[in-house]
Design a protein around this motif. Sequence first.
Motif, short mmCIF file in Angstrom:
data_model
loop_
_atom_site.label_atom_id
_atom_site.label_comp_id
_atom_site.label_asym_id
_atom_site.label_seq_id
_atom_site.Cartn_x
_atom_site.Cartn_y
_atom_site.Cartn_z
N GLN A 155 0.84 -1.20 0.00
CA GLN A 155 0.00 0.00 0.00
C GLN A 155 0.88 1.25 0.00
O GLN A 155 0.62 2.20 -0.75
N GLN A 156 1.92 1.23 0.83
CA GLN A 156 2.85 2.37 0.82
C GLN A 156 3.55 2.47 -0.53
O GLN A 156 3.71 3.57 -1.07
N LEU A 157 3.96 1.34 -1.06
CA LEU A 157 4.63 1.34 -2.36
C LEU A 157 3.73 1.94 -3.44
O LEU A 157 4.17 2.78 -4.24
N GLU A 158 2.47 1.54 -3.47
CA GLU A 158 1.54 2.07 -4.46
C GLU A 158 1.38 3.58 -4.32
O GLU A 158 1.32 4.30 -5.33
N ARG A 159 1.33 4.06 -3.09
CA ARG A 159 1.24 5.51 -2.88
C ARG A 159 2.48 6.21 -3.39
O ARG A 159 2.40 7.28 -4.03
N LEU A 160 3.63 5.64 -3.13
CA LEU A 160 4.89 6.25 -3.58
C LEU A 160 4.96 6.30 -5.11
O LEU A 160 5.38 7.30 -5.69
N VAL A 161 4.55 5.22 -5.76
CA VAL A 161 4.56 5.20 -7.22
C VAL A 161 3.59 6.25 -7.76
O VAL A 161 3.93 7.04 -8.66
N HIS A 162 2.40 6.28 -7.20
CA HIS A 162 1.38 7.25 -7.65
C HIS A 162 1.85 8.68 -7.45
O HIS A 162 1.72 9.53 -8.35
N ASP A 163 2.42 8.97 -6.29
CA ASP A 163 2.82 10.35 -5.96
C ASP A 163 4.01 10.83 -6.78
O ASP A 163 4.15 12.04 -6.99
N HIS A 164 4.86 9.90 -7.23
CA HIS A 164 6.08 10.32 -7.93
C HIS A 164 6.08 9.99 -9.42
O HIS A 164 7.05 10.30 -10.11
N ALA A 165 5.01 9.40 -9.90
CA ALA A 165 4.98 8.93 -11.29
C ALA A 165 5.23 10.04 -12.30
O ALA A 165 5.89 9.82 -13.33
N ARG A 168 1.60 -9.20 -7.08
CA ARG A 168 1.12 -7.85 -6.76
C ARG A 168 2.11 -6.79 -7.24
O ARG A 168 1.71 -5.74 -7.75
N LEU A 169 3.39 -7.06 -7.09
CA LEU A 169 4.39 -6.11 -7.58
C LEU A 169 4.28 -5.95 -9.10
O LEU A 169 4.42 -4.84 -9.63
N CYS A 170 4.02 -7.03 -9.79
CA CYS A 170 3.85 -6.96 -11.24
C CYS A 170 2.62 -6.13 -11.61
O CYS A 170 2.64 -5.36 -12.58
N GLN A 171 1.56 -6.27 -10.83
CA GLN A 171 0.35 -5.47 -11.08
C GLN A 171 0.64 -3.99 -10.91
O GLN A 171 0.19 -3.16 -11.73
N ILE A 172 1.37 -3.64 -9.87
CA ILE A 172 1.71 -2.22 -9.64
C ILE A 172 2.53 -1.70 -10.81
O ILE A 172 2.27 -0.61 -11.34
N LYS A 173 3.51 -2.48 -11.22
CA LYS A 173 4.38 -2.07 -12.32
C LYS A 173 3.61 -1.84 -13.61
O LYS A 173 3.84 -0.86 -14.34
#
Length: 381
Positions: free
Chosen positions: A153-163, A188-193
């Motif tokens: 969840q934190q990782l997804e926020r970081l990706v979204h905020d810095h994309a 799940r990591l692949c989905q985020i990517k």
Amino acid sequence: MNVQEKLSELHQEGNYRSLTHLQHEGCYVFKEGKKYLNLSSNDYLGIASKIDLRNEFLSSLDIPSSGFSASASRLQTGSYPEYKLLEEKLRLLYHTESAIVFNSGYHANTGILPAMTDNKSLILADKLVHASIIDGIRLSSAKSIRYRHNDYQQLERLVHDHASCYEQIIIVTESIFSMDGDEADLPRLCQIKKRYPHVMLYVDEAHAFGIRGASGLGCAEENGCIADIDFLVGTFGKALASVGAFVVCSNLIRECLINRMRTFIFTTALPPINVSWSLFILEKLPHFSAQRKYVKTISQRLRRQLPRTAGSSHIVPMLIGGNDDCVRISQELAGYGFFASAIRPPTVPAGTARIRFSLSANIPENEIERLIQTLAKIQPL
């Protein structure tokens, strides 16, 4: 730096280390004439002590053309035919465009990220990635953020905020974490990517390659997501009982690494005979399914008996906490004939010292039972 002061500090903190000289015999080691069950080895398939495999390999060698030294870097005269054969085999096994071999896992992890990033890149790395990856991040010119361990969840926020702020984002993780023995959620990591065209995924399979997956290719094979990983790193020095490392990747990434990766460019290549041994074992890897199944069985047996132990891999930590207690328990285990190292800071965070049991296919089941009984005597389970 005052060297004596630094060493004295290590003594006071319970973190002083010294080399241990051992003789090896199968799953046992000998120290000063005493025999111990080796519970600290990364020889997960038990291949390192297999004399029959060594003899088969040596009998297949063309001795006059089997070099014991490459004598140069691969960009000079060190890229022997053996390298091409090994890299082609890796490419075919993983069904990827390309592969490239390195001298060690440390070379791979300290060299890939600096070669593939610049100041327009962001690296998002799991908090518990290996020291070699941390050093690679430090050597790069990229911005980096360490997300909480397996906190997606934190990782997804970081990706979204810095994309929108970076041209390239690389998510970095291990598949099996070397100190806790737990696993990343690769699907799940692949989905985020996949949600972002400029996000890439870097997975270190050092402790999974050989021992996980139907063919031994690791957790990515087990989860069916090899094609979604941009940098899939593995090592030959653990389950394959050899030396060196590799990454399977695209042709474009391979060319970039050949031209920009300092730990590849500026080092003498591995000896061709070692590369041939890696290829020899790699070709046999799919046939070690019984060993992989056995290690899973004994790992589950030991893990069920230990409190506060997460994960599901062949790395089974017994969390102790304090350095002195951890060293004491390690010494007590040695008194019962078990060689199990105390893992202390800076390898793990302060207050999380542990005994790390690293299980191998050549450990007899009765020895696992004896270990469980011994642990009950030393510290109630």
